[in-house]
Design a protein around this motif. Structure first.
Motif, PDB file in Angstrom:
ATOM      1  N   UNK A 101       0.830  -1.255  -0.255  1.00  0.00           N
ATOM      2  CA  UNK A 101      -0.274  -0.320  -0.114  1.00  0.00           C
ATOM      3  C   UNK A 101       1.075   1.008   0.256  1.00  0.00           C
ATOM      4  N   UNK A 102       0.481   2.304  -0.677  1.00  0.00           N
ATOM      5  CA  UNK A 102       1.577   2.922  -0.731  1.00  0.00           C
ATOM      6  C   UNK A 102       0.801   4.403  -0.401  1.00  0.00           C
ATOM      7  N   UNK A 103       1.802   4.951   0.097  1.00  0.00           N
ATOM      8  CA  UNK A 103       1.328   6.265   0.872  1.00  0.00           C
ATOM      9  C   UNK A 103       1.901   7.731   0.236  1.00  0.00           C
ATOM     10  N   UNK A 104       2.719   7.538  -0.927  1.00  0.00           N
ATOM     11  CA  UNK A 104       3.223   8.538  -1.722  1.00  0.00           C
ATOM     12  C   UNK A 104       4.422   7.642  -2.551  1.00  0.00           C
ATOM     13  N   UNK A 105       4.719   8.585  -3.328  1.00  0.00           N
ATOM     14  CA  UNK A 105       5.817   8.392  -4.021  1.00  0.00           C
ATOM     15  C   UNK A 105       7.517   7.878  -3.090  1.00  0.00           C
ATOM     16  N   UNK A 106       7.609   6.471  -3.583  1.00  0.00           N
ATOM     17  CA  UNK A 106       8.887   6.009  -3.602  1.00  0.00           C
ATOM     18  C   UNK A 106       8.901   5.541  -1.965  1.00  0.00           C
ATOM     19  N   UNK A 107       7.222   5.726  -1.112  1.00  0.00           N
ATOM     20  CA  UNK A 107       7.479   5.674   0.378  1.00  0.00           C
ATOM     21  C   UNK A 107       6.826   4.432   0.241  1.00  0.00           C
ATOM     22  N   UNK A 108       6.681   3.217   0.484  1.00  0.00           N
ATOM     23  CA  UNK A 108       5.974   2.410   1.243  1.00  0.00           C
ATOM     24  C   UNK A 108       4.969   2.556   2.118  1.00  0.00           C
ATOM     25  N   UNK A 109       3.475   2.377   3.128  1.00  0.00           N
ATOM     26  CA  UNK A 109       2.638   2.870   3.623  1.00  0.00           C
ATOM     27  C   UNK A 109       3.305   1.345   4.615  1.00  0.00           C
ATOM     28  N   UNK A 110       2.812   0.228   3.724  1.00  0.00           N
ATOM     29  CA  UNK A 110       2.127  -1.167   4.474  1.00  0.00           C
ATOM     30  C   UNK A 110       2.766  -2.053   3.946  1.00  0.00           C
ATOM     31  N   UNK A 111       3.230  -3.082   3.599  1.00  0.00           N
ATOM     32  CA  UNK A 111       2.955  -3.573   3.364  1.00  0.00           C
ATOM     33  C   UNK A 111       3.126  -5.070   3.763  1.00  0.00           C
ATOM     34  N   UNK A 112       1.185  -6.074   3.513  1.00  0.00           N
ATOM     35  CA  UNK A 112       0.758  -7.384   3.795  1.00  0.00           C
ATOM     36  C   UNK A 112       1.191  -8.033   3.002  1.00  0.00           C
ATOM     37  N   UNK A 113       1.256  -9.454   4.117  1.00  0.00           N
ATOM     38  CA  UNK A 113       1.479 -10.678   3.119  1.00  0.00           C
ATOM     39  C   UNK A 113       1.162 -11.661   3.324  1.00  0.00           C
ATOM     40  N   UNK A 114       0.376 -12.934   3.274  1.00  0.00           N
ATOM     41  CA  UNK A 114      -0.128 -13.948   3.464  1.00  0.00           C
ATOM     42  C   UNK A 114       1.062 -14.825   3.446  1.00  0.00           C
ATOM     43  N   UNK A 115       1.221 -15.409   4.449  1.00  0.00           N
ATOM     44  CA  UNK A 115       1.570 -16.803   4.509  1.00  0.00           C
ATOM     45  C   UNK A 115       1.762 -18.220   3.889  1.00  0.00           C
ATOM     46  N   UNK A 116       2.573 -18.655   3.040  1.00  0.00           N
ATOM     47  CA  UNK A 116       2.353 -20.747   2.594  1.00  0.00           C
ATOM     48  C   UNK A 116       1.640 -21.375   4.003  1.00  0.00           C
ATOM     49  N   UNK A 117       1.275 -22.573   3.907  1.00  0.00           N
ATOM     50  CA  UNK A 117       1.117 -23.566   5.022  1.00  0.00           C
ATOM     51  C   UNK A 117       2.000 -25.010   5.011  1.00  0.00           C
ATOM     52  N   UNK A 118       2.448 -25.468   5.614  1.00  0.00           N
ATOM     53  CA  UNK A 118       3.088 -26.420   5.331  1.00  0.00           C
ATOM     54  C   UNK A 118       1.265 -27.974   5.133  1.00  0.00           C
ATOM     55  N   UNK A 119       0.493 -27.160   5.442  1.00  0.00           N
ATOM     56  CA  UNK A 119      -0.779 -28.059   5.265  1.00  0.00           C
ATOM     57  C   UNK A 119      -1.013 -28.206   4.180  1.00  0.00           C
TER      58      UNK A 119
END
Length: 354
Positions: free
Chosen positions: A298-316
């Motif tokens: 999610x970008x909050x301004x040019x060249x500035x990352x606001x938040x990186x959201x990441x879903x993870x893999x599972x061993x199941x």
């Protein structure tokens, strides 16, 4: 009053106070008589039926939190926790934090090789985590690590009651009994934490989840009770759905991912932890629940990352239902992330599961 006072030498202060409370309700003589006849301690009576000529009333405690409901069990568990010697560590130059996050392990889940092409049971689940923690630690070798965040919960257990259902009542294919899965998961987490401690102090973060909302909370509280005497292990195992911690210039959030929508997470982070959000130019939230890799910035301004959201893999792997629906093919893995104290996330580590 005299009848109650004559009994005082044979009861505890706590029991006497309970007796007085029941007496004030007008139920002491009958209730006390029945408890004594059946050998039930009066202090164990948490609810009761009161019948009169016109009404039959069932009364019980209401409005108690999960922490309050399980407090007697937790106190009992804490009395058996082992002692740990404090590990004194030298100051680390160019420090890094390692996040180890075994996501959606589903201990107690069953997948039949003949039906899904993959076998999964209690033993396989805990083996995947044992090997995954070792794999992430070995891959992190060479970085100067002064802290490990070990994320627990996130559907660690597959079911939440003896009827082999999730918290909401959805039936599941299961391996073993519910108590066998609980004990196996507890021992799995204990092994993992003891494996990490020689390398670094550990912060345990628990995320409540939809398969095991109650039993997962109890599991987290059990782990906290087990390590309660260790000064090298800290915990955030409340029932709060989203958890936040700060490492240097990193704001690190975790959540199961079954609650708030993805697009809401940056604003939630800013609202729920405004000071941390303002202080940290590098902001991340690690999510689970969907069983496959997905990353959003999610970008909050040019060249500035606001938040990186990441879903993870599972061993199941996929069970019978997911296999029939075609939810197959996602890489099975346990993942880790390295965060520099001064430069944000600098490495991503993956242990692929067989």
């Amino acid at each position: 009053r005299m009848a109650v006072n004559n009994m005082r030498p044979r009861i505890t202060k706590e029991e006497f106070e309970i007796i007085e409370a029941w007496r004030e309700r007008g139920h002491l003589p009958e209730l006390l008589e029945q408890c004594q006849a059946s050998g039930i301690p009066l202090k164990d009576v948490k609810h009761y039926w009161h019948k009169s000529e016109k009404f039959s009333i069932f009364a019980k405690n209401e409005g108690r939190t999960l922490e309050e409901l399980f407090e007697p069990i937790l106190l009992d568990l804490q009395s058996y926790s082992p002692k740990f010697d404090t590990i004194k560590r030298s100051k680390v130059l160019d420090p890094h934090c390692l996040i180890i996050d075994p996501a959606d392990v589903h201990v107690g889940k069953y997948a039949a090789l003949s039906e899904t092409g993959q076998h999964y049971d209690i033993d396989k689940a805990v083996k995947q985590v044992d090997e995954g923690v070792d794999g992430i630690l070995s891959k992190a070798f060479g970085f100067n690590i002064d802290k490990v965040i070990f994320v627990i919960g996130n559907d660690c257990l597959h079911i939440d009651n003896p009827r082999r259902q999730t918290t909401s009542g959805t039936p599941q294919d299961t391996s073993g009994m519910w108590h066998e899965a609980f004990i196996a998961a507890k021992e799995m987490y204990v092994r993992a934490i003891e494996r990490i401690l020689p390398y670094s102090d550990v912060e345990i973060i628990f995320n409540p989840s939809n398969h095991d909302y109650m039993s997962g909370f109890m599991l987290a509280q059990t782990i906290e009770a087990y390590f309660r005497w260790s000064k090298n292990v800290t915990f955030d195992v409340s029932i709060r759905h989203r958890k936040y911690t700060k490492y240097g210039v990193n704001m690190i959030a975790t959540s199961h991912g079954d609650g708030a929508k993805l697009e809401q997470t940056p604003m939630l982070m800013a609202v729920e932890e405004p000071q941390m959000f303002a202080d940290c130019p590098f902001r991340y939230i690690y999510l689970h629940h969907i069983h496959h890799k997905q990353t959003h910035k999610f970008m909050s301004g040019k060249d500035f990352i606001g938040v990186t959201a990441e879903y993870l893999r599972t061993p199941s792997p996929s069970d019978s239902w997911h296999d029939r629906q075609g939810y197959v093919g996602a890489k099975k893995a346990i993942e880790g992330f390295l965060h520099s104290f001064e430069n944000g996330q600098v490495a991503r580590l993956t242990h692929h599961c067989g």
